[in-house]
Design an enzyme around this catalytic site. Structure first.
Site, PDB file in Angstrom:
ATOM      1  N   CYS A   2       0.819  -1.208   0.000  1.00 20.56           N
ATOM      2  CA  CYS A   2       0.000   0.000   0.000  1.00 20.56           C
ATOM      3  C   CYS A   2       0.856   1.263   0.000  1.00 20.56           C
ATOM      4  O   CYS A   2       1.931   1.297   0.579  1.00 20.56           O
ATOM      5  CB  CYS A   2      -0.865   0.037   1.247  1.00 20.56           C
ATOM      6  SG  CYS A   2      -1.878  -1.398   1.466  1.00 20.56           S
ATOM      7  N   ARG A   5       5.394  -0.428  -6.066  1.00 17.17           N
ATOM      8  CA  ARG A   5       5.339  -1.214  -4.831  1.00 17.17           C
ATOM      9  C   ARG A   5       4.318  -2.338  -4.903  1.00 17.17           C
ATOM     10  O   ARG A   5       4.305  -3.213  -4.048  1.00 17.17           O
ATOM     11  CB  ARG A   5       4.991  -0.296  -3.663  1.00 17.17           C
ATOM     12  CG  ARG A   5       6.008   0.802  -3.460  1.00 17.17           C
ATOM     13  CD  ARG A   5       5.501   1.806  -2.486  1.00 17.17           C
ATOM     14  NE  ARG A   5       5.482   1.281  -1.147  1.00 17.17           N
ATOM     15  CZ  ARG A   5       6.464   1.429  -0.270  1.00 17.17           C
ATOM     16  NH1 ARG A   5       7.538   2.098  -0.612  1.00 17.17           N
ATOM     17  NH2 ARG A   5       6.387   0.932   0.928  1.00 17.17           N
ATOM     18  N   TRP A  48      -3.178  -2.663  -1.372  1.00 21.78           N
ATOM     19  CA  TRP A  48      -2.808  -4.057  -1.646  1.00 21.78           C
ATOM     20  C   TRP A  48      -3.618  -4.877  -0.653  1.00 21.78           C
ATOM     21  O   TRP A  48      -3.365  -4.819   0.551  1.00 21.78           O
ATOM     22  CB  TRP A  48      -1.311  -4.225  -1.431  1.00 21.78           C
ATOM     23  CG  TRP A  48      -0.743  -5.540  -1.855  1.00 21.78           C
ATOM     24  CD1 TRP A  48      -0.457  -5.943  -3.127  1.00 21.78           C
ATOM     25  CD2 TRP A  48      -0.356  -6.633  -1.008  1.00 21.78           C
ATOM     26  NE1 TRP A  48       0.080  -7.199  -3.115  1.00 21.78           N
ATOM     27  CE2 TRP A  48       0.152  -7.656  -1.835  1.00 21.78           C
ATOM     28  CE3 TRP A  48      -0.395  -6.849   0.374  1.00 21.78           C
ATOM     29  CZ2 TRP A  48       0.614  -8.865  -1.340  1.00 21.78           C
ATOM     30  CZ3 TRP A  48       0.072  -8.063   0.868  1.00 21.78           C
ATOM     31  CH2 TRP A  48       0.571  -9.055   0.010  1.00 21.78           C
ATOM     32  N   ASN A  58      -1.889   2.329   5.898  1.00 17.45           N
ATOM     33  CA  ASN A  58      -1.036   1.189   5.539  1.00 17.45           C
ATOM     34  C   ASN A  58      -0.836   0.344   6.786  1.00 17.45           C
ATOM     35  O   ASN A  58      -0.680   0.905   7.876  1.00 17.45           O
ATOM     36  CB  ASN A  58       0.349   1.657   5.085  1.00 17.45           C
ATOM     37  CG  ASN A  58       0.330   2.247   3.696  1.00 17.45           C
ATOM     38  OD1 ASN A  58      -0.706   2.301   3.057  1.00 17.45           O
ATOM     39  ND2 ASN A  58       1.483   2.704   3.243  1.00 17.45           N
ATOM     40  N   GLY A  59      -0.760  -0.953   6.632  1.00 22.92           N
ATOM     41  CA  GLY A  59      -0.530  -1.814   7.792  1.00 22.92           C
ATOM     42  C   GLY A  59      -1.786  -2.618   8.105  1.00 22.92           C
ATOM     43  O   GLY A  59      -2.697  -2.714   7.284  1.00 22.92           O
ATOM     44  N   GLU A 118      17.776 -18.249  -5.919  1.00 29.17           N
ATOM     45  CA  GLU A 118      17.409 -16.901  -6.361  1.00 29.17           C
ATOM     46  C   GLU A 118      16.940 -16.932  -7.825  1.00 29.17           C
ATOM     47  O   GLU A 118      15.969 -16.261  -8.192  1.00 29.17           O
ATOM     48  CB  GLU A 118      18.606 -15.956  -6.165  1.00 29.17           C
ATOM     49  CG  GLU A 118      18.443 -14.547  -6.693  1.00 29.17           C
ATOM     50  CD  GLU A 118      17.254 -13.777  -6.115  1.00 29.17           C
ATOM     51  OE1 GLU A 118      16.651 -14.226  -5.145  1.00 29.17           O
ATOM     52  OE2 GLU A 118      16.939 -12.704  -6.669  1.00 29.17           O
ATOM     53  N   LYS A 173      13.279 -15.703  -9.085  1.00 29.52           N
ATOM     54  CA  LYS A 173      13.088 -14.689 -10.129  1.00 29.52           C
ATOM     55  C   LYS A 173      12.152 -15.223 -11.209  1.00 29.52           C
ATOM     56  O   LYS A 173      11.236 -14.531 -11.648  1.00 29.52           O
ATOM     57  CB  LYS A 173      14.412 -14.298 -10.803  1.00 29.52           C
ATOM     58  CG  LYS A 173      15.327 -13.396 -10.044  1.00 29.52           C
ATOM     59  CD  LYS A 173      14.868 -11.974  -9.906  1.00 29.52           C
ATOM     60  CE  LYS A 173      14.072 -11.765  -8.656  1.00 29.52           C
ATOM     61  NZ  LYS A 173      14.810 -11.584  -7.417  1.00 29.52           N
ATOM     62  N   GLU A 181       8.487 -15.517  -9.941  1.00 30.61           N
ATOM     63  CA  GLU A 181       7.741 -14.297  -9.610  1.00 30.61           C
ATOM     64  C   GLU A 181       7.398 -13.460 -10.824  1.00 30.61           C
ATOM     65  O   GLU A 181       6.362 -12.803 -10.831  1.00 30.61           O
ATOM     66  CB  GLU A 181       8.418 -13.474  -8.503  1.00 30.61           C
ATOM     67  CG  GLU A 181       9.687 -12.789  -8.842  1.00 30.61           C
ATOM     68  CD  GLU A 181      10.319 -12.082  -7.647  1.00 30.61           C
ATOM     69  OE1 GLU A 181       9.618 -11.494  -6.829  1.00 30.61           O
ATOM     70  OE2 GLU A 181      11.558 -12.106  -7.573  1.00 30.61           O
ATOM     71  N   HIS A 239      17.404 -37.829  -3.769  1.00 32.10           N
ATOM     72  CA  HIS A 239      16.535 -38.049  -2.605  1.00 32.10           C
ATOM     73  C   HIS A 239      15.081 -37.671  -2.888  1.00 32.10           C
ATOM     74  O   HIS A 239      14.307 -37.489  -1.964  1.00 32.10           O
ATOM     75  CB  HIS A 239      17.063 -37.266  -1.397  1.00 32.10           C
ATOM     76  CG  HIS A 239      18.440 -37.689  -1.012  1.00 32.10           C
ATOM     77  ND1 HIS A 239      18.725 -38.938  -0.490  1.00 32.10           N
ATOM     78  CD2 HIS A 239      19.631 -37.051  -1.117  1.00 32.10           C
ATOM     79  CE1 HIS A 239      20.023 -39.044  -0.277  1.00 32.10           C
ATOM     80  NE2 HIS A 239      20.592 -37.902  -0.650  1.00 32.10           N
ATOM     81  N   LYS A 251       6.359  -4.464  -3.578  1.00 28.89           N
ATOM     82  CA  LYS A 251       7.796  -4.195  -3.504  1.00 28.89           C
ATOM     83  C   LYS A 251       8.295  -4.204  -2.064  1.00 28.89           C
ATOM     84  O   LYS A 251       9.328  -4.778  -1.760  1.00 28.89           O
ATOM     85  CB  LYS A 251       8.079  -2.844  -4.166  1.00 28.89           C
ATOM     86  CG  LYS A 251       9.537  -2.454  -4.175  1.00 28.89           C
ATOM     87  CD  LYS A 251      10.342  -3.349  -5.101  1.00 28.89           C
ATOM     88  CE  LYS A 251      11.831  -3.081  -5.041  1.00 28.89           C
ATOM     89  NZ  LYS A 251      12.580  -4.220  -5.588  1.00 28.89           N
TER      90      LYS A 251
HETATM   91  C1  F6R Z   1      11.990 -10.853  -4.751  1.00 29.54           C
HETATM   92  C2  F6R Z   1      11.886  -9.798  -3.782  1.00 29.54           C
HETATM   93  C3  F6R Z   1      11.411 -10.138  -2.416  1.00 29.54           C
HETATM   94  C4  F6R Z   1      12.169  -9.305  -1.373  1.00 29.54           C
HETATM   95  C5  F6R Z   1      11.576  -9.564   0.032  1.00 29.54           C
HETATM   96  C6  F6R Z   1      12.353  -8.827   1.100  1.00 29.54           C
HETATM   97  O1  F6R Z   1      12.451 -10.388  -5.981  1.00 29.54           O
HETATM   98  O2  F6R Z   1      12.137  -8.660  -4.079  1.00 29.54           O
HETATM   99  O3  F6R Z   1      11.545 -11.493  -2.160  1.00 29.54           O
HETATM  100  O4  F6R Z   1      13.512  -9.638  -1.419  1.00 29.54           O
HETATM  101  O5  F6R Z   1      10.253  -9.156   0.065  1.00 29.54           O
HETATM  102  O6  F6R Z   1      12.356  -7.461   0.880  1.00 29.54           O
HETATM  103  P1  F6R Z   1      13.451  -6.528   1.520  1.00 29.54           P
HETATM  104  O7  F6R Z   1      14.752  -6.883   0.909  1.00 29.54           O
HETATM  105  O8  F6R Z   1      13.025  -5.128   1.161  1.00 29.54           O
HETATM  106  O9  F6R Z   1      13.425  -6.774   2.989  1.00 29.54           O
END
Ligand code: F6R
Length: 610
Positions: free
Chosen positions: A2, A27, A75, A100-101, A483, A487, A490, A506, A605
């Protein structure tokens, strides 16, 4: 997640609010809304599901003008994605609120307020804030004290902005757990959940602290702490560079950010390492004293940041001779864990506002860790402010929801941390010098890795019709495989799993067939022969492999295996370099599939709620 924008001005604020919301779009959100108090003190509200542009279109069709307003991108957490659940929420057509929250005790409050005669028109927790403030207003008729009294009733996290039609000329804002920043103008003031939203109107900011409530008018900002005492908070001049409209010619922010990595990694190193040594003060003024005592490191993070922490565990134990544990923040915060003697708690976060990571840091303080260090990309963020030490990654604003340059700059910082702790823990001058030399080669090697772009774009075609994929790595490349899988899932929505390749036999070998591409990261390290055996296990079961390998690793392309040669690098920096082709692969697969690369569905984000 949000986003909040608010303005108190003399001019019409609608366009300022919309531009602020556009700047927060990255975000992640699912609906947007605005409430405006016009010059005749009429309260107008427009809300739309979907993009901010839908809201802008609605405002263009039915224009509203006013010099005070609040706006929000939502959101969904409580209640579906509907116009009725979008913010702002009203009480008695008098009080307007964005939030927000999460208000965790909203159900009890809702019951109480309903018994008091309030009618709820949404399923949200936020609407309880509006009614609670209205209820307090019936007692005090003063918006500031109404909000100060109301927030005492809320459990959970909030960053909220409240407007009262009967008390025009001001907004009241309150912060507990969700960030808010006040933007100072000349004869006008602003509020937002992120300074990026306000850069077109000001560069002077006050970051509110936990428990703060502030009254913002055109000409005055008064901040009160959680005891109600008026306090002065520092004014910060921001030098952050960000133009939300600027993709620098790239099709997506994510691609721009992938290509920025040589520069931002160079910025992260600059002035922090000399030819043969590291300046430990980059972690904070007391860093040397603290790092000299470290015997154990506990890393806490989420998502991509967790993967950088996993890589660091290999580095710290191998090169800095300290034991290291790593845990996902949402797990750590809810279990009883053992605190090792002289343990340094390291949190890693791009945003510095991730709710679980922040809660873990606060918990760790009570648990008695020796000290805390945050590796973070946002100066002034909660994590940085609340940690004893901080290392700032110099990635610059990361707009794409999928983290790229934040990850490689985190890894760069973590390798520097390994050197800094290692120096005090038996790392030989020779070893240190070797590590520092490898760090110096990073920017150029990243450039070289980016030249694989075209080859990977072509390769991506082969993934477009796939539904599942498997990523394999060993040792410090296992987190890189994780990772890579994150990527791909997502942004392309292809199901991707990562395994340490020794684990294949396994269980996951059962999945292998010609429809399940297997992506392998294969630098030329001491585990290469083991990895090659794992590759043969896949080949024997008819698997199709894409191997990102060092030239000297001697893999040959054939019917079942496509080999992509990655530049030869010192093994210590290999995890950082092998990240690049995996980022490019996800990006190009997503482009071919036509997904929303920069704002993938359902994701945000900065995850400021649990
Ligand atoms: C994936 C991604 C998320 C963040 C996670 C933590 O591409 O961006 O998995 O890494 O939400 O966010 P931060 O680093 O801001 O604590």
């Amino acid at each position: 997640m949000c986003g909040i924008v608010g303005a108190v001005a003399e001019r019409n604020v609608v366009e300022i609010l919309l531009e602020g919301l556009r700047r927060l779009e990255y975000r992640g959100y699912d609906s947007a809304g605005v409430a405006i108090l016009d010059d005749n003190n009429h309260l107008h509200r427009v809300r739309k599901t979907g993009k901010v542009q839908e809201l802008a279109n609605a405002l263009e069709a039915n224009p509203v003008r006013g010099s005070i307003g609040i706006a929000h991108t939502r959101w969904a957490t409580h209640g579906g994605v509907t116009e009725a659940n979008a913010h702002p929420h009203f009480s008695a057509e008098r009080v307007a609120v964005v939030h927000n929250g999460i208000i965790e005790n909203y159900q009890n409050l809702r019951r109480e307020l309903t018994a008091d005669g309030y009618h709820f028109s949404s399923d949200t927790d936020t609407e309880t804030i509006a009614h609670q403030v209205d209820k307090e207003l019936q007692q005090t008729n003063d918006l500031l004290s109404a909000v100060q009294t109301a927030v005492k009733k809320f459990d959970g996290a909030y960053g909220t902005v409240v407007m009262d039609k009967q008390d025009p000329g001001k907004v009241i804002v309150a912060r507990s757990g969700s960030p808010l920043v006040i933007g100072l103008g000349i004869g006008e003031n602003f509020i937002a959940s992120d300074q990026l939203a306000l850069l077109p109107v000001t560069r002077r900011f006050i970051f509110l602290e936990e428990g703060d409530v502030a009254e913002i008018s055109r000409t005055k900002v008064s901040v009160y702490d959680q005891t109600g005492a008026q306090v002065q908070r520092k004014v910060i001049e921001s030098d952050i560079q960000h133009d939300a409209g600027d993709k620098a010619g790239y099709r997506h922010y994510m691609l721009k950010e992938i290509h920025e990595q040589p520069v931002v990694v160079r910025n992260t190193l600059q002035g922090r390492i000399s030819e043969h040594d590291i300046n430990t003060e980059v972690f904070g003024v007391k860093a040397d004293e603290i790092l000299a005592k470290v015997k154990h490191v506990q890393i806490i993070a989420c998502g991509t940041s967790y993967h950088s922490g996993m890589t660091a565990r290999y580095w710290l134990e191998q090169h800095a001779n300290v034991s290291c544990n790593i845990e996902i923040a949402s797990e750590f915060r809810y279990r009883k864990s053992y605190v090792h003697p002289n343990s340094l708690l390291v949190t890693i976060s791009q945003s510095g506002e991730t709710a679980d990571t922040l809660a873990a840091l606060r918990l760790a303080k009570d648990l008695g860790y020796m000290a805390s260090l945050s590796i973070c990309n946002v100066p002034g963020s909660s994590l940085v402010r609340e940690s004893d030490l901080a290392f700032m990654t110099m990635a610059g604003a990361e707009i794409g929801v999928a983290s790229t340059k934040a990850f490689t700059t985190q890894l760069t910082g973590l390798l520097m941390l390994t050197a800094a702790i290692g120096k005090h823990n038996g790392m030989s001058p020779n070893q240190l010098e070797k590590m520092i030399s490898a760090l110096h080669t990073l920017p150029a090697k990243l450039e070289e890795a980016l030249t694989l772009s075209q080859e990977i774009e072509l390769l991506a075609e082969e993934f477009a019709d796939k539904h599942h994929s498997l990523f394999l790595g060993r040792g410090d490349q296992y987190p890189i495989a994780m990772e890579g899988a994150l990527k791909l899932k997502e942004i392309s929505y292809i199901h991707a799993e990562a395994y340490a390749s020794g684990e294949l036999k396994h269980g996951p070998l059962a999945l292998i067939d010609e429809n399940m591409p297997v992506i392998v990261v294969a630098p030329n390290n001491e585990l290469l022969e083991k990895l090659k055996s794992n590759v043969e296990e896949v080949r024997a079961r008819g698997g199709i492999m894409y191997v990102f390998a060092d030239k000297d690793a001697n893999f040959q392309s054939d019917d079942t295996m496509r080999v992509i040669n990655v530049p030869h690098v010192d093994q210590i920096i290999a995890p950082i370099i092998y990240t690049i082709p995996l980022q490019l692969l996800s990006y190009y697969v997503a482009v071919i599939k036509g997904t929303d690369v920069d704002q993938p569905r359902n994701l945000a984000k900065s995850v400021t709620v649990e």
